[in-house]
Motif scaffolding. Structure first.
Motif, PDB file in Angstrom:
ATOM      1  N   LEU A 336      43.254  37.478  53.050  1.00 23.54           N
ATOM      2  CA  LEU A 336      43.175  36.249  52.648  1.00 23.54           C
ATOM      3  C   LEU A 336      44.335  35.813  51.689  1.00 23.54           C
ATOM      4  N   ALA A 337      44.889  36.610  50.970  1.00 20.72           N
ATOM      5  CA  ALA A 337      45.964  36.215  49.838  1.00 20.72           C
ATOM      6  C   ALA A 337      46.930  35.880  50.822  1.00 20.72           C
ATOM      7  N   GLU A 342      50.790  31.999  53.063  1.00 25.44           N
ATOM      8  CA  GLU A 342      51.746  31.396  54.171  1.00 25.44           C
ATOM      9  C   GLU A 342      51.216  30.067  54.654  1.00 25.44           C
ATOM     10  N   GLY A 343      50.095  29.552  54.288  1.00 26.42           N
ATOM     11  CA  GLY A 343      49.594  28.252  54.734  1.00 26.42           C
ATOM     12  C   GLY A 343      49.705  27.248  53.557  1.00 26.42           C
ATOM     13  N   LEU A 416      42.765  42.619  43.791  1.00 25.05           N
ATOM     14  CA  LEU A 416      42.146  41.614  43.085  1.00 25.05           C
ATOM     15  C   LEU A 416      42.898  40.577  42.536  1.00 25.05           C
ATOM     16  N   LEU A 417      44.204  40.899  41.826  1.00 27.11           N
ATOM     17  CA  LEU A 417      44.854  40.083  40.985  1.00 27.11           C
ATOM     18  C   LEU A 417      45.528  39.336  41.944  1.00 27.11           C
ATOM     19  N   SER A 418      46.278  39.776  42.970  1.00 27.67           N
ATOM     20  CA  SER A 418      46.987  39.163  43.874  1.00 27.67           C
ATOM     21  C   SER A 418      46.130  37.810  44.631  1.00 27.67           C
ATOM     22  N   VAL A 512      51.020  41.312  47.707  1.00 29.96           N
ATOM     23  CA  VAL A 512      50.694  40.452  49.011  1.00 29.96           C
ATOM     24  C   VAL A 512      50.831  38.970  48.325  1.00 29.96           C
ATOM     25  N   PHE A 513      50.755  38.540  47.162  1.00 28.22           N
ATOM     26  CA  PHE A 513      50.857  37.321  46.834  1.00 28.22           C
ATOM     27  C   PHE A 513      51.426  37.422  45.174  1.00 28.22           C
TER      28      PHE A 513
END
Length: 532
Positions: A336-337, A342-343, A416-418, A512-513
């Protein structure tokens, strides 16, 4: 205990049995109440037996149709034009093969919706004729042509209503209750909905009678006419009530918890009690009902004290079970992240354009690609809650220290933070991290005008599904992070004083983010209970 692949099949067979019992009870009760209006009510007849059989068949047809299209995740159906273009690409363009999976899934949804409406129409025709025929005062031709056509119209109307309200999407209850109690709770609401819909359906079908051929308008005058109208209305109410109860019964039976565990005292329970659950998590089709049931069971095992022996088995000595469970929980959140990251640039303009259109929430849901990221909201909530609860319980229950040695604490917190930062960035939320780092130190602060556009769009659509799901998911992620922080507050505070908070509680790789600095500042806000 049934094997894992047989869970859905056994529930479907049980659903068919219970809906048959329910339909029979409603039919018999209605015939008993309508006995004063029936000719020779105490004498059994061939038509009465056939009416009962066809009524049960019509309800079974409706039950099979709603089960065929039911899904825990909402998929956008393909339009007629998309179906035609997709079919042409599949036939003539070999380069479109990577998109075949998405097209086939949306095409199946569209075909399923058409079949659902068709099955509801046929069910309405058969059910109305079956339930009204014994009290109808008129010829058989008028019964089939008049009442049958009106029942067909009611079925079409109810099928469209069922699709428009997205009632084919299975919503899992927050609190799991016994199946009988859950079904009993919604019976008064089902009666109210059936009463309201039957009034609207009666008026709609009455208007339809104006458009019927002349031979279908030969209504019997006088008392017989009013008796037929009363019988039709009460019969349509009974049919719609059966549909409502069947739909609710299907949801109750298919969303109740299933325990993916061997019985206590068996050999499997002593050796590897987590294997059935892990098999369902890893081997079931993605986003299927079986996988949803597995995540629901995992969330309840990790978050409650009902099955402590199963949670204790996760912290077995080798640590392999714990790693597989954490991987199953963090993988959807990371996806999801990553998808939101990306979107985000391409989705800003579409959200802004949609915010300036007078569209209903359902139309936005159908036309916006952004909503697909939040279709698995329930799954994301279970993953976050299960990972956070398992991490918090490891403080007291992890006898071998597998959570700390495997780096599970840092992996869960980083994920969770990302994910929280990705959701908040997507919502355009302003945080006080800007004052700490400055615009140059925040990787995603350079696109502040875009975030303002998202915030304006979201504020204009506070009642939209996108707004509700995004804010709800953000709340779930915050509660999950606070659950971990509250349990390990002393350890985190000590690490922060020594300057080791990032090393001890965040993963070493790239998030990841966002960035590691951003995650560290966000974690510090949670540590001081200032994150909101």
């Amino acid at each position: 205990m049934s094997s894992t692949p047989d869970v859905i099949r056994n529930r479907f067979l049980g659903f068919l049995i219970w809906q048959s019992i329910l339909s029979t009870a409603v039919f018999v009760l209605w015939k008993a109440l309508l006995a004063p209006f029936t000719l020779n009510p105490l004498l059994p007849s061939l038509f009465g037996c056939l009416a009962f059989i066809f009524f049960c068949l019509s309800m079974s047809l409706f039950a099979i149709s709603i089960h065929a299209v039911a899904s825990p995740q909402h998929h956008r159906p393909a339009s007629i034009l998309e179906l035609a273009l997709g079919l042409m690409r599949l036939v003539f363009a070999a380069s479109s093969r990577p998109q075949d999976g998405n097209f086939r899934r949306r095409a199946r949804v569209s075909i399923g919706i058409v079949l659902l409406v068709s099955a509801a129409a046929l069910s309405g025709l058969l059910a109305i004729i079956s339930i009204v025929g014994g009290s109808y005062r008129g010829s058989l031709h008028e019964l089939i042509g008049g009442m049958g056509s009106r029942g067909f119209a009611i079925g079409v109307l109810y099928g469209i209503y069922h699709v428009f309200k997205q009632r084919w999407v299975l919503v899992f209850p927050i609190i799991q209750r016994p199946a009988f109690f859950s079904f009993k709770m919604d019976v008064p609401s089902a009666i109210k909905r059936a009463l309201k819909f039957s009034i609207a359906a009666y008026m709609f079908s009455a208007l339809l009678m104006i458009c019927l051929p002349r031979q279908h308008k030969n209504l019997v005058a006088g008392w017989s006419y009013f008796a037929n109208q009363f019988t039709f209305y009460t019969g349509s109410f009974v049919v719609i009530l059966c549909w409502e109860l069947i739909q609710h019964l299907h949801k109750v039976l298919h969303t109740k918890r299933f325990m993916f565990a061997p019985p206590k005292g068996s050999a499997a329970a002593e050796t590897n009690p987590s294997e059935p659950l892990l098999a369902a998590l890893e081997e079931s089709p993605p986003r299927s009902l079986l996988q949803y049931l597995a995540y629901l069971d995992l969330s309840m095992v990790c978050g409650t004290n009902i099955d402590i022996w199963r949670r204790a088995a996760v912290f077995e000595e080798t640590g392999d079970t714990y790693k597989r469970v954490i991987a199953a929980c963090t993988r959807p959140l990371e996806q999801l992240a990553s998808k939101l990251g990306e979107g985000l640039p391409s989705s800003i303009d579409s959200i802004y354009q949609l915010s300036n259109q007078l569209l209903s929430p359902y139309e936005i849901h159908q036309n916006s690609e952004i909503l697909e990221s939040f279709n698995d909201f329930q799954l994301y909530a279970w993953c976050a809650q299960a990972a956070a609860s398992l991490t918090a319980h490891s403080h007291q229950e992890d006898r071998f220290g597998v959570a700390q040695l495997s780096g599970g604490h840092a992996s869960v917190l980083s994920t969770l933070l990302s994910c929280l930062l990705a959701v908040e960035t997507f919502m355009g939320k302003k945080t006080n991290l800007q004052s700490s780092l400055g615009p140059a130190g925040i990787k995603w602060a350079t696109n502040s005008s875009a975030r303002r556009e998202i915030a304006m769009a979201m504020n204009k659509r506070k009642d939209s599904p996108l707004h509700l799901k995004a804010y709800s998911l953000a709340d779930v992620l915050k509660i999950s992070i606070y659950c971990i922080v509250s349990e390990f507050h002393d350890e985190m505070t000590s690490s922060a004083k020594l300057g080791l908070l990032e090393k001890d509680w965040l993963s070493s790789g790239k998030p990841v983010f966002g960035s590691r600095e951003l995650l560290l500042l966000k974690l510090q806000l949670f540590l001081t209970f200032r994150a909101s």
